[in-house]
Design an enzyme around this catalytic site. Structure first.
Site, short mmCIF file in Angstrom:
data_model
loop_
_atom_site.label_atom_id
_atom_site.label_comp_id
_atom_site.label_asym_id
_atom_site.label_seq_id
_atom_site.Cartn_x
_atom_site.Cartn_y
_atom_site.Cartn_z
N GLU A 1 1.66 -0.44 -5.02
CA GLU A 1 0.75 0.65 -5.34
C GLU A 1 1.67 1.86 -5.53
O GLU A 1 2.15 2.44 -4.54
CB GLU A 1 -0.25 0.90 -4.21
CG GLU A 1 -1.24 2.00 -4.56
CD GLU A 1 -2.19 2.32 -3.42
OE1 GLU A 1 -3.34 2.69 -3.69
OE2 GLU A 1 -1.78 2.22 -2.24
N ASP B 1 0.84 -1.20 0.00
CA ASP B 1 0.00 0.00 0.00
C ASP B 1 0.88 1.25 0.00
O ASP B 1 1.86 1.34 0.74
CB ASP B 1 -0.89 -0.02 1.25
CG ASP B 1 -1.78 1.18 1.35
OD1 ASP B 1 -2.68 1.33 0.51
OD2 ASP B 1 -1.58 1.99 2.29
#
Length: 710
Positions: free
Chosen positions: A379, A343
């Site tokens: 990401e 993330d």
């Protein structure tokens, strides 16, 4: 109680069959006390007198798995210089492998008095915070082996432990929403019939249920609020919080591996659940705030935040890097997971302020013999300056391709002048990855994910409808590149519903037949809706859970998705490991003839005007005899030929089947209208067919060697 010196390594609580070694890093502490917690919350406090290289340690003979514990750490309380020690706070072990309980919104969790952030609060947090748990590391893995699907052969299924299982009618109620629920035969059967090769679970590291959400009757559903990087979240355990969650998680992984499905974890190493300077003191802040967190250079009482959550971990500190790497290795070696999706990964590359793909984090991952061999998905952005880094991660990494998502959405909603970029995304995004020697597999292609509209909502709403979140509609992305096709939300209009179903098929066909690695968001294969809410981060309820009670159109979509995944799996022309020699940036035809782009009239696309036509209709030829890849035995791959007909226009367009290909008759194998092509009916070279607006047709033919020469 006997207390032995113990060892400084490994960090955390380590059971060896005879007792437990405890080790905690804190560079700036003046003393550390280990607190063993009894059944009624009574503490036995044990001063840790041994310290080596800033690691405080001791060994407790006869201590057993299931023992709850925490730490109290003494040191300077000097926020202006980054220190926030407060021994009144019972602290979670950063290396805890299991966690008991959840926090409650109480003054004792905070290092200051409410209303006075500069004060020093002396209330005890015991009874209001989570506790670390000693675990038994032993587990019978039997003959478990990682499936190890190649990236090119992978189809990733992003899912939520609770959302996937809470409504499944065949999963017993007592295990719904748990790791055991994911491992239930009915769920595994759905995944195998669908044909996915990997399940990517939203965060399962122990996370905090935010008090401000609890106060509103909501919860942290997604889990992007980690507090324990080695502990499986206890709220997803059907059988208990005293280490049972570890065994249950391992059993889930073992079951999925038996079904040839990899397990990928969505991990959040960029920040922790302690928030900004107004947040609670749960672990890192009280153990060594200045070592774990990035602080503002000229004001160390505040945090440098590139995540939007209040804090960012200090990635240039070797102990922070050690924690992350120890965590990753633990999940691979002890928990047998097969990869990670990071993330806000750009934050991990910020040693100082800029994003640096040569940062220490990437260096240590590259050289690590364990982590470098599993799937690593970034990401590739965060919220800081220069944070959007799609295409800029090192070669070992794959990336969520945000440009793929945006371009494919734009093409199918009819945005002008998107055909050329759509062609680039369809063929693996060579413009993003080829310059650094990367392959099409660097691109994790997706149209939807947990964050944003579901696929059904993408074709049903023009605007977000997030009223249930209690933020006045201010939360969630406002520019969704969505299109409701004439009516906002549900409708009884059969034409609109038919078009919405076709558009969902168009998105899925595009995604699954693009070069790169496709990722499907759970439920999109069967038309899941969130009723226009594009930010269900706080909705642990029917709004966010999958609904398994399917109407005929949803069953049709599910069957369509399975068939297209099967087509991809059976034909390597859709799973190339190298870029085409000719793509949308190189003109209509490559020198190798591996790909040719045609106008809808069957003529090769040769000019810029061909790529900028308003009808946005074209055909692409994929040459099954020109795949520069080899199978595991070293044999050159051969396949059938395919023609992909894309009509992105809202009106019907006549398509002519191009000649100049060594095939005279084609068969339709994908038809998103569901009715245009009869199964097995031939499409002759040179024939013309009217293709309805917003449709994908895929034609297949077996090459006929010598046909063109004749």
């Amino acid at each position: 109680m006997d207390v032995w010196p113990g060892r400084a390594y490994p960090l955390g609580a380590t059971f060896d069959g005879r007792g437990v070694n405890f080790a905690l890093f804190s560079e700036h502490a003046t003393s550390v006390t280990l607190c063993l917690i009894g059944e009624r919350g009574r503490e036995v406090r044990i001063p840790m007198l041994e310290v080596d290289a800033h690691v405080w340690h001791c060994y407790i003979p006869n201590c057993q798995p299931g023992q709850r514990y925490g730490y109290r750490v003494e040191g300077p309380h000097d926020p202006a210089n980054g220190h926030r020690f407060n021994s009144n706070k019972l602290l979670l072990d950063p290396y805890a492998k299991a966690v008991s309980g959840q926090i409650r919104n109480h003054q004792g969790l905070f290092g200051y008095d409410f209303g006075d952030p500069t004060s020093y609060n002396e209330d005890d947090s015991s009874g209001h915070t989570m506790l670390s748990v000693v675990v038994n590391p032993f587990f019978d893995w039997g003959y478990d082996r990682p499936p190890r699907h190649a990236y090119a052969d992978s189809v990733i299924y992003e899912a939520h432990v609770r959302g996937l299982t809470m409504n499944h009618p065949e999963v017993p109620p007592e295990i719904r929403g748990t790791y055991a629920g994911v491992a239930h035969p009915a769920v595994v059967d759905h995944l195998t019939k669908l044909g996915v090769t990997a399940i990517e679970l939203l965060p399962v590291h122990q996370f905090v249920d935010d008090p401000h959400l609890q106060d509103k009757g909501l919860s942290n559903y997604w889990g992007y609020n980690t507090i324990g990087f080695l502990a499986p979240h206890n709220g997803y355990s059907a059988y208990g919080h005293r280490g049972q969650q570890v065994t249950e998680f391992k059993s889930m992984v073992k079951t999925l591996h038996e079904a040839d499905i990899e397990v990928i974890l969505d991990v959040v190493y960029n920040h922790t659940a302690e928030g900004n300077h107004m947040g609670p003191t749960l672990s890192f802040r009280g153990i060594d705030n200045a070592s774990y967190y990035r602080l503002v250079d000229f004001d160390k009482a505040h945090y440098y935040d590139t995540t939007g959550t209040g804090n960012s971990l200090l990635m240039r500190n070797p102990h922070v890097l050690q924690l992350i790497m120890d965590s990753l290795r633990y999940w691979v070696t002890d928990m047998h997971v097969d990869g990670f999706r990071f993330d806000l990964a750009a934050t991990l590359a910020r040693q100082f302020h800029e994003v640096d793909k040569l940062s220490a984090f990437f260096d240590i991952v590259q050289q690590d013999p364990v982590i470098s061999q599993v799937k690593l998905i970034a990401e590739p952005w965060d919220l800081g300056d220069g944070g959007y880094q799609v295409g800029n991660f090192p070669p070992l990494w794959t990336e969520w391709n945000g440009k793929y998502r945006d371009t494919v959405r734009d093409f199918w909603r009819g945005a002008p002048s998107t055909m050329a970029e759509f062609g680039s995304r369809l063929t693996g995004s060579s413009d993003l990855y080829e310059h650094s020697g990367r392959r099409p597999i660097a691109s994790i292609n997706f149209v939807t994910a947990h964050d944003g509209f579901t696929l059904r909502d993408l074709v049903s709403y023009n605007s977000k409808h997030n009223e249930a979140n209690g933020e006045g509609g201010r939360d969630g992305e406002s520019h969704n590149r969505s299109y409701n096709h004439g009516t906002e939300g549900p409708t009884d209009d059969p034409e609109i519903n038919a078009l919405r179903l076709r558009q969902q098929k168009n998105f899925l066909a595009t995604l699954l037949l693009s070069q790169g690695v496709p990722m499907i968001a759970h439920g999109d294969e069967m038309g899941r809706t969130q009723h226009g809410n594009n930010n269900v981060y706080c909705q642990d309820n029917e709004l966010a859970w999958m609904d398994w009670d399917l109407v005929p159109e949803q069953l049709e979509l599910l069957d369509f998705t399975s068939r297209v995944i099967k087509l991809r799996r059976e034909h390597p022309v859709f799973r190339r490991r190298r870029f085409f020699a000719g793509d949308a940036d190189h003109g209509g035809q490559s020198d190798l003839g591996d790909i040719v782009w045609y106008n809808e009239d069957g003529a090769v696309m040769e000019s810029e005007d061909d790529w900028d036509r308003p009808d946005q209709a074209f055909t692409v030829f994929l040459n099954g005899e020109a795949i520069p890849d080899r199978d595991e035995m070293g044999r050159i791959l051969q396949d059938d030929h395919f023609l992909l007909l894309f009509n992105g226009h809202h009106e019907p367009v006549p398509f002519t089947i191009p000649d100049g290909i060594d095939a005279t008759s084609w068969t339709a194998v994908v038809d998103t209208t569901g009715s245009l092509a009869e199964p097995g009916a031939p499409w002759a070279t040179g024939s013309t067919h009217e293709v309805p607006g917003r449709t994908v047709i895929v034609l297949q033919a077996t090459p006929q060697p010598g046909l063109l020469q004749a």
